[in-house]
Design an enzyme around this catalytic site. Structure first.
Site, short mmCIF file in Angstrom:
data_model
loop_
_atom_site.label_atom_id
_atom_site.label_comp_id
_atom_site.label_asym_id
_atom_site.label_seq_id
_atom_site.Cartn_x
_atom_site.Cartn_y
_atom_site.Cartn_z
N CYS A 195 -8.26 1.29 -7.81
CA CYS A 195 -7.92 0.04 -8.49
C CYS A 195 -8.24 0.21 -9.97
CB CYS A 195 -8.71 -1.12 -7.89
SG CYS A 195 -8.49 -2.66 -8.80
N CYS A 250 -11.67 -6.94 -6.17
CA CYS A 250 -11.53 -7.76 -7.38
C CYS A 250 -10.28 -8.64 -7.41
CB CYS A 250 -11.55 -6.86 -8.61
SG CYS A 250 -10.10 -5.77 -8.72
N CYS A 258 -1.16 6.25 0.72
CA CYS A 258 -1.85 6.10 2.00
C CYS A 258 -3.14 5.33 1.70
CB CYS A 258 -2.13 7.49 2.55
SG CYS A 258 -2.84 7.51 4.19
N CYS A 291 -6.48 -6.05 -4.13
CA CYS A 291 -7.73 -5.31 -4.00
C CYS A 291 -8.77 -6.23 -3.37
CB CYS A 291 -8.19 -4.82 -5.37
SG CYS A 291 -9.79 -3.98 -5.33
N CYS A 317 -11.39 -2.57 -10.92
CA CYS A 317 -12.77 -2.41 -10.46
C CYS A 317 -13.12 -0.97 -10.09
CB CYS A 317 -13.05 -3.33 -9.27
SG CYS A 317 -12.24 -2.87 -7.73
#
Length: 154
Positions: A116, A71, A140, A68, A119
């Site tokens: 995510c 984070c 996607c 991510c 976060c």
């Protein structure tokens, strides 16, 4: 074992398990704007998307992990990446416990949003038109929501 011993053992296990879990990342909009690029902020925090075929990770096929960009949580392995032809990085699976799913009713349709788990950053959507030989799913994902780190032996 006595009931009190079972209770204490269970409590110790639960505490040690919880201490190994990742903590949620919570920041103000100003903190996110300071940390992220404008494109990352629009995608991760405002649920935007990048144009098809514009992301730098769409054609990345090295061995490694996709994290991510908000984070640094590991989200996808290169082993699950495939070329869907859609113009966005596509994966047929995610790293366990690191993504969450939300209903998305935008644009007059029902889609499953992928975020995510640490976060709450918007990553993209998951569809059921992926490789039938594996999960049948196609995650996607926006390139700007990800940071790719190659394996050290590559």
């Amino acid at each position: 074992m006595k009931p009190i011993q079972i209770f204490i053992t269970t409590a110790i296990f639960a505490i040690s398990f919880a201490s190994n879990a990742q903590q949620k990342v919570v920041k103000t909009e100003a903190e996110w704007k300071k940390q992220l690029t404008e494109k990352q902020f629009t995608i991760l925090r405002k649920k935007g998307t990048e144009y098809a075929f514009s992301g730098k990770l769409n054609k990345e096929y090295g061995q490694g992990i996709y994290y991510c960009s908000g984070c640094n949580t590991p989200l996808f392995s290169s082993e699950t990446k495939f070329d869907s032809g859609t113009g966005w990085p596509s994966f047929d699976n995610h790293i366990a416990n690191n993504v969450s799913f939300l209903e998305d009713h935008k644009y007059g349709m029902l889609r499953t949003e992928v975020v995510c788990n640490i976060c709450d950053g918007h990553l993209g959507h998951v569809f059921l038109d992926g490789p039938k030989k594996t999960t049948g799913k196609r995650y996607c994902v926006n390139s700007a929501a990800l940071v790719f780190k190659k394996n050290k032996d590559n």
